[in-house]
Design a protein around this motif. Sequence first.
Motif, mmCIF file in Angstrom:
data_model
loop_
_atom_site.group_PDB
_atom_site.id
_atom_site.type_symbol
_atom_site.label_atom_id
_atom_site.label_comp_id
_atom_site.label_asym_id
_atom_site.label_seq_id
_atom_site.Cartn_x
_atom_site.Cartn_y
_atom_site.Cartn_z
ATOM 1 N N PRO A 155 -8.462 1.290 -4.534
ATOM 2 C CA PRO A 155 -8.855 2.562 -3.946
ATOM 3 C C PRO A 155 -7.721 3.552 -4.036
ATOM 4 C CG PRO A 155 -9.237 0.717 -2.434
ATOM 5 C CD PRO A 155 -8.407 0.210 -3.562
ATOM 6 N N PRO A 156 -8.033 4.841 -4.127
ATOM 7 C CA PRO A 156 -6.979 5.837 -4.078
ATOM 8 C C PRO A 156 -6.193 5.673 -2.795
ATOM 9 C CG PRO A 156 -9.072 6.828 -4.701
ATOM 10 C CD PRO A 156 -9.372 5.427 -4.270
ATOM 11 N N ALA A 157 -4.890 5.992 -2.823
ATOM 12 C CA ALA A 157 -4.054 5.826 -1.629
ATOM 13 C C ALA A 157 -4.554 6.693 -0.483
ATOM 14 C CB ALA A 157 -2.597 6.163 -1.943
ATOM 15 N N SER A 158 -5.125 7.838 -0.788
ATOM 16 C CA SER A 158 -5.600 8.742 0.248
ATOM 17 C C SER A 158 -7.097 8.959 0.092
ATOM 18 C CB SER A 158 -4.870 10.084 0.161
ATOM 19 O OG SER A 158 -5.362 10.975 1.116
ATOM 20 N N LEU A 159 -7.819 8.732 1.173
ATOM 21 C CA LEU A 159 -9.268 8.917 1.150
ATOM 22 C C LEU A 159 -9.646 9.867 2.280
ATOM 23 C CD1 LEU A 159 -10.214 5.176 0.633
ATOM 24 C CD2 LEU A 159 -10.460 6.974 -1.055
ATOM 25 N N ARG A 169 -5.541 -12.849 -1.644
ATOM 26 C CA ARG A 169 -6.727 -12.137 -1.154
ATOM 27 C C ARG A 169 -6.669 -11.902 0.346
ATOM 28 N NH1 ARG A 169 -11.184 -15.450 -4.846
ATOM 29 N NH2 ARG A 169 -10.829 -14.252 -6.763
ATOM 30 N N MET A 170 -5.935 -12.736 1.083
ATOM 31 C CA MET A 170 -5.778 -12.497 2.523
ATOM 32 C C MET A 170 -4.998 -11.200 2.753
ATOM 33 S SD MET A 170 -5.115 -16.340 4.033
ATOM 34 C CE MET A 170 -3.713 -16.742 2.977
ATOM 35 N N MET A 171 -3.969 -10.978 1.958
ATOM 36 C CA MET A 171 -3.231 -9.713 2.037
ATOM 37 C C MET A 171 -4.114 -8.546 1.613
ATOM 38 S SD MET A 171 -0.013 -10.012 3.059
ATOM 39 C CE MET A 171 0.703 -8.507 2.399
ATOM 40 N N ARG A 172 -4.951 -8.784 0.610
ATOM 41 C CA ARG A 172 -5.833 -7.717 0.132
ATOM 42 C C ARG A 172 -6.861 -7.335 1.193
ATOM 43 N NH1 ARG A 172 -6.009 -6.597 -5.284
ATOM 44 N NH2 ARG A 172 -8.263 -6.328 -5.337
ATOM 45 N N PHE A 214 -7.242 -3.552 2.139
ATOM 46 C CA PHE A 214 -8.497 -2.802 2.029
ATOM 47 C C PHE A 214 -8.931 -2.244 3.381
ATOM 48 C CE2 PHE A 214 -9.365 -5.136 -2.065
ATOM 49 C CZ PHE A 214 -9.440 -4.005 -2.844
ATOM 50 N N ALA A 215 -8.689 -2.989 4.448
ATOM 51 C CA ALA A 215 -9.002 -2.461 5.784
ATOM 52 C C ALA A 215 -8.219 -1.176 6.027
ATOM 53 C CB ALA A 215 -8.674 -3.503 6.844
ATOM 54 N N ALA A 216 -6.943 -1.175 5.609
ATOM 55 C CA ALA A 216 -6.096 0.000 5.808
ATOM 56 C C ALA A 216 -6.487 1.147 4.886
ATOM 57 C CB ALA A 216 -4.637 -0.381 5.577
ATOM 58 N N GLN A 217 -6.895 0.838 3.664
ATOM 59 C CA GLN A 217 -7.234 1.892 2.714
ATOM 60 C C GLN A 217 -8.616 2.482 2.969
ATOM 61 O OE1 GLN A 217 -6.537 -0.159 -1.078
ATOM 62 N NE2 GLN A 217 -4.796 1.179 -1.451
ATOM 63 N N ASP A 257 3.892 -5.709 -3.317
ATOM 64 C CA ASP A 257 2.997 -4.671 -3.833
ATOM 65 C C ASP A 257 1.818 -4.429 -2.895
ATOM 66 O OD1 ASP A 257 4.675 -4.453 -5.975
ATOM 67 O OD2 ASP A 257 3.399 -5.557 -7.377
ATOM 68 N N GLU A 258 1.254 -5.512 -2.337
ATOM 69 C CA GLU A 258 0.146 -5.350 -1.389
ATOM 70 C C GLU A 258 0.615 -4.660 -0.114
ATOM 71 O OE1 GLU A 258 -3.095 -5.860 -1.725
ATOM 72 O OE2 GLU A 258 -2.749 -6.451 -3.817
ATOM 73 N N LEU A 259 1.819 -5.017 0.346
ATOM 74 C CA LEU A 259 2.349 -4.415 1.569
ATOM 75 C C LEU A 259 2.591 -2.925 1.383
ATOM 76 C CD1 LEU A 259 3.249 -5.214 4.428
ATOM 77 C CD2 LEU A 259 5.554 -5.544 3.509
ATOM 78 N N VAL A 260 3.103 -2.540 0.229
ATOM 79 C CA VAL A 260 3.340 -1.119 -0.048
ATOM 80 C C VAL A 260 2.016 -0.355 -0.023
ATOM 81 C CG1 VAL A 260 4.054 0.537 -1.808
ATOM 82 C CG2 VAL A 260 5.471 -1.464 -1.329
ATOM 83 N N LYS A 261 0.995 -0.902 -0.683
ATOM 84 C CA LYS A 261 -0.304 -0.225 -0.697
ATOM 85 C C LYS A 261 -0.890 -0.122 0.702
ATOM 86 C CE LYS A 261 -1.386 -1.814 -5.381
ATOM 87 N NZ LYS A 261 -2.197 -2.763 -6.200
ATOM 88 N N LEU A 262 -0.699 -1.151 1.511
ATOM 89 C CA LEU A 262 -1.203 -1.130 2.893
ATOM 90 C C LEU A 262 -0.497 -0.035 3.693
ATOM 91 C CD1 LEU A 262 -1.595 -4.312 5.133
ATOM 92 C CD2 LEU A 262 -0.761 -2.159 6.034
ATOM 93 N N ILE A 263 0.817 0.007 3.610
ATOM 94 C CA ILE A 263 1.579 0.966 4.413
ATOM 95 C C ILE A 263 1.325 2.393 3.951
ATOM 96 C CG2 ILE A 263 3.947 1.721 4.927
ATOM 97 C CD1 ILE A 263 4.673 -1.284 4.988
#
Length: 496
Positions: free
Chosen positions: A4-8, A191-194, A198-201, A231-237
Amino acid sequence: MTDPPASLPDLPAPGEPLRLVDVQRAVTAELDRIAPVVDVLGGLFEKAGHELALVGGPVRDAMLGRRSNDLDFATSAAPEVTEKILRAWGDAWWDMGRQFGTIGCRKGDWVVEVTTYRSDAYNPDSRKPEVSYGDTLVGDLGRRDFTVNAMAVRVPGREIVDPYGGVMDLAHRVLRTPGRPEDSFSDDPLRMMRAARFAAQLGFTVDRDVVRAMTGMADRIAIVSAERVRDELVKLICAPFPRLGLTLLVETGLADHVLPELPALKLERDEHHRHKDVYEHTLTVLEQAIDLEPRLAERGGVEAPDFVSRFAALMHDVGKPRTRRFQGDGTVTFHHHDVVGAKLTRKRMQALRFSGGQIEAVSKLVELHLRFHGYGSGEWTDAAVRRYVRDAGEELERLHVLTRADCTTRNRKKAERLRRTYDELEARIERLSEEEELASIRPDLDGNQIMEILGIPPGREVGEAYKYLLEQRLDHGPMSEEQATTVLREWWAARS
């Protein structure tokens, strides 16, 4: 699969459902927009006797009304057939993903990746699959992480394929796995990190069975490489709703393995705000730092989302558990938690394989986040202001953001007083910057001049002289070359 785009910005608030009619309207509009690619490619594969379907993230984002020029497809064609079609159609092509059955190409502004149907098998001790090709689209979708990513649109006919109820889950904004979550996470613990990401994005909730599986299998994340976790943590934050993802990591125990400094904060009490724990304070500081990100774009040219300022906000108090001390009157102190926190931050970021530049920037902000509180009601001398700017260096604008975000008091008068005081400090910095070019503070004499004036060769003494002149510059402001020469000679005479 496209992320997903970083900003929605146009997503509803977390928990608010989507109307199916809006989902249908959005996907139809997006398919019309990308028709020059999907219809043409669909026709080319159909002519070659093979199936082609738009899959994963692009389908999900289309239903959310999001646009992207990066398109993922799945096909019944073998990689060599896909390569032949894409080489003839595209402007450029690549095959770095050939071992996974993926061939990519670029056509104008479009980026396309086409992957042969897969039915991967996983070794229990590794997240790397043993790639094997499948023969059906439904089978390919069944190996994906979540139902909202397990939808497809056959092209050129535009038939929506949704064997696992992804459309309804997307409408209800919930994350579920196509099969048993335990099987999915056993195959690929990342996938647990994902799920948290995804919840955050997307602002989605996570199905209870998924949360239960994440909790029971959290220690499986240990087999995933630090780089992939990072990488997953960066996308989440950097997502629009990071609190959702971080809370999920803490509640399931995943954070104990990937960012243990965060759940450790739940046990601490803040010395200034004893009605709230440091964990909740930290999440609030993160959200307030996000709200202040436009300042970084206006003043520092840093576009949102800014990982460095966000991660510094998340880590700014991680030194408190190590420095907590109980006083005789019942109060709690956390002396030097800024210094200890910077060391812990550096160690954690090194373990997660962050770049040296990111580590230096974040740890510096953590170490300096309390410096402003020595300013009081404006008692700092100009020399102290110069040192504040010198120590912050390139991170000054981010330090402004972190310091302002760190005010979470419910006392309006106190919050307003802190805001006015920091406004005054920034005004002094701007005034001194205009007068003295604070951003490039250096001694009024360079090394060559020092050697010439003192008649000494290169060596330790030149460095000591340079450092002394820098301190004089910070204490007294700019000097003329004549004044600096006099000061230098006096220092040298006294030293001798």
